[in-house]
Design a protein around this motif. Structure first.
Motif, PDB file in Angstrom:
ATOM      1  N   SER A   1      46.614  12.705   0.287  1.00 26.97           N
ATOM      2  CA  SER A   1      47.530  12.056  -0.659  1.00 26.97           C
ATOM      3  C   SER A   1      48.831  12.832  -0.808  1.00 26.97           C
ATOM      4  CB  SER A   1      46.850  11.923  -2.032  1.00 26.97           C
ATOM      5  OG  SER A   1      45.647  11.197  -1.932  1.00 26.97           O
TER       6      SER A   1
ATOM      7  N   CYS B   1      36.066   5.667  -3.960  1.00 26.88           N
ATOM      8  CA  CYS B   1      36.164   7.002  -3.354  1.00 26.88           C
ATOM      9  C   CYS B   1      34.885   7.788  -3.619  1.00 26.88           C
ATOM     10  CB  CYS B   1      37.375   7.721  -3.929  1.00 26.88           C
ATOM     11  SG  CYS B   1      37.466   9.466  -3.529  1.00 26.88           S
TER      12      CYS B   1
ATOM     13  N   HIS C   1      34.478  11.390  -2.985  1.00 30.39           N
ATOM     14  CA  HIS C   1      34.815  12.685  -3.592  1.00 30.39           C
ATOM     15  C   HIS C   1      36.306  12.936  -3.432  1.00 30.39           C
ATOM     16  CE1 HIS C   1      30.602  13.744  -4.059  1.00 30.39           C
ATOM     17  NE2 HIS C   1      30.401  13.463  -2.788  1.00 30.39           N
ATOM     18  N   ALA C   2      36.872  13.719  -4.359  1.00 33.25           N
ATOM     19  CA  ALA C   2      38.270  14.126  -4.285  1.00 33.25           C
ATOM     20  C   ALA C   2      38.359  15.634  -4.444  1.00 33.25           C
ATOM     21  CB  ALA C   2      39.090  13.429  -5.372  1.00 33.25           C
TER      22      ALA C   2
ATOM     23  N   ARG D   1      40.664  13.087  -0.104  1.00 37.49           N
ATOM     24  CA  ARG D   1      39.587  12.196  -0.565  1.00 37.49           C
ATOM     25  C   ARG D   1      38.652  11.870   0.589  1.00 37.49           C
ATOM     26  NH1 ARG D   1      40.439  10.372  -5.661  1.00 37.49           N
ATOM     27  NH2 ARG D   1      42.588  10.494  -6.439  1.00 37.49           N
TER      28      ARG D   1
ATOM     29  N   TRP E   1      35.687   9.167   1.758  1.00 34.83           N
ATOM     30  CA  TRP E   1      35.234   7.800   1.500  1.00 34.83           C
ATOM     31  C   TRP E   1      34.036   7.502   2.385  1.00 34.83           C
ATOM     32  CZ3 TRP E   1      38.702   4.862  -1.690  1.00 34.83           C
ATOM     33  CH2 TRP E   1      39.964   5.459  -1.889  1.00 34.83           C
TER      34      TRP E   1
ATOM     35  N   GLU F   1      43.850   3.903  -2.909  1.00 32.91           N
ATOM     36  CA  GLU F   1      43.944   5.227  -3.509  1.00 32.91           C
ATOM     37  C   GLU F   1      43.961   5.051  -5.022  1.00 32.91           C
ATOM     38  OE1 GLU F   1      44.609   9.279  -4.234  1.00 32.91           O
ATOM     39  OE2 GLU F   1      45.606   7.614  -5.217  1.00 32.91           O
TER      40      GLU F   1
END
Length: 406
Positions: free
Chosen positions: A349, A365, A367-368, A356, A358, A328
């Motif tokens: 998170s 990563c 995208h978040a 996120r 993956w 992370e």
């Protein structure tokens, strides 16, 4: 999608016959043409479909797109090529759909690949499905067209509307029985198996009012799993226990496993061995507790937790060291994870409701998505996704990310 519906309607109006005149390519036997097209990528197939109406219909067949779908993110195919959409139908309705019932037509593989590009590019529309007034630590499960979510000491069942991005506001069912909050629950054999902060396990039949609860641990039950008529539970009291699901033996502990620390997550292997086989990992730093774990196969599993890593374990290779890990990037505890059984991995998170995505073929990563702002910072306590939507449960809201209609 509207565009997909228009294309399907246009294709339905087109003649099925092959053009009598045209390039030599169109005069090849269909088996040979299918073999040639199987070497084309997504872009080339799209261009070939623009040549004529017959080729558009021919290049839309599922067989040509399965190979591309297996290499795509969250297209509904596992690494071994199993079609999860069909297997979910079989598990829910009890038979394999040779022809799909009216109103439940399978989504063409080509359309699933189109939606998978939105997952890859991070294109989605955010919404809120449910809100609650006080802070919760919800857990949820998806089954068919229903969503089950815990709120305080209840578990509520809601039905999705056809778009999958909204719920019917009136619950289908309410399952109670715990004196304190529900910490965790699973769906198995038409039952809901729940773990409560009151140290009890609840067993609820989904389609009836049958509910039983029994004392299981001296402190809160943090986690529970059920498979093949066996229930396993883990608790803050540093024990894991095995229980039968059979109605005449509920509450009879079959086995107790003493652990060195609190048990936060638990999972039963797809191959029921009936005994503790091994311990995973070694030399972890203090506080590196595992908060979520899930099997992908009898020999492979994923875990995440306080030390900010997602780990992929292959028991055939080693039980002391994982074969791959993802960190992370903002050093946040990872509360939960979910995988499509292929390339996509999603994590929740501990800060700002960050989900996120993956690509497991990469370290970084993809995208978040921060789902809360600073004043309402919340962990993502649980997340689930389908090929079109991702659902994330936070302290005050149940969020949806719609990748079908971004």
């Amino acid at each position: 999608m509207a565009v997909a519906a228009e294309e399907a309607a246009a294709a339905a109006r087109e003649p099925a016959g092959r053009p009598a005149a045209g390039p030599a390519l169109l005069r090849l036997p269909e088996e040979l043409l299918l073999l040639i097209c199987s070497y084309l990528d997504m872009r080339a197939l799209g261009r070939l479909a623009q040549v004529c109406r017959w080729l558009r219909r021919f290049t839309s067949c599922d067989l040509l797109w399965r190979r591309i779908a297996r290499a795509s993110l969250n297209s509904g195919f596992t690494r071994l090529g199993t079609d999860l959409e069909q297997s979910h139908f079989t598990r829910w309705w009890g038979y394999s759909p040779v022809s799909w019932p009216e109103g439940m037509a399978s989504v063409p593989v080509k359309e699933r690949v189109k939606v998978s590009q939105n997952w890859r590019l991070g294109r989605c529309r955010e919404g809120i499905l449910l809100k609650w007034r006080c802070s919760q630590m919800p857990w949820m499960q998806l089954e068919g067209d229903s969503l089950y979510i815990s709120q305080a000491n209840f578990i509520l069942a809601y039905q999705f509307r056809p778009d999958g991005a909204s719920l019917n506001r009136r619950p289908l069912g309410v399952f109670a029985g715990h004196d304190e909050d529900v910490c965790h629950f699973v769906l198995a054999n038409s039952h809901i198996i729940s773990a409560g902060g009151d140290g009890k396990i609840g067993v609820h039949k989904i389609h009836s009012t049958f509910t039983v609860k029994y004392s299981a641990h001296e402190q809160e039950v943090n986690c529970v799993d059920c498979r093949g008529g066996i229930i396993v539970s883990g608790s803050r009291d540093r024990t894991a226990k095995v229980w039968p699901l059979a109605s005449g033996r509920l509450g009879q502990c079959l086995h107790t496993i003493q652990t060195e620390d609190r048990v936060w997550s638990i999972a039963i292997s797809p191959v029921l061995s009936g005994q503790l086989m091994m311990h995973l990992g070694s030399d972890f730093p203090p506080g590196a507790g595992v908060l979520d774990v899930m099997y992908e196969s009898p020999s492979t599993l994923l875990s995440c937790g306080y030390d900010t890593y997602v780990r992929y374990w292959d028991l055939r290779a080693s039980v002391r060291k994982c074969v791959m890990e993802w960190e992370e990037p903002h050093d946040s505890t990872l509360y939960c994870l979910q995988t499509d059984g292929n390339h996509l991995l999603a994590t929740g998170s501990s800060y700002y409701g960050v989900v996120r995505l993956w690509d497991r073929r990469q370290r970084a990563c993809l995208h978040a998505f921060p789902l809360t702002s600073t004043p309402l910072s919340s962990p993502v306590y649980c997340l689930r996704f389908t090929t079109k939507h991702l659902y994330a449960a936070l302290s005050y809201n149940l969020h949806v990310l719609d990748f079908q209609n971004p």
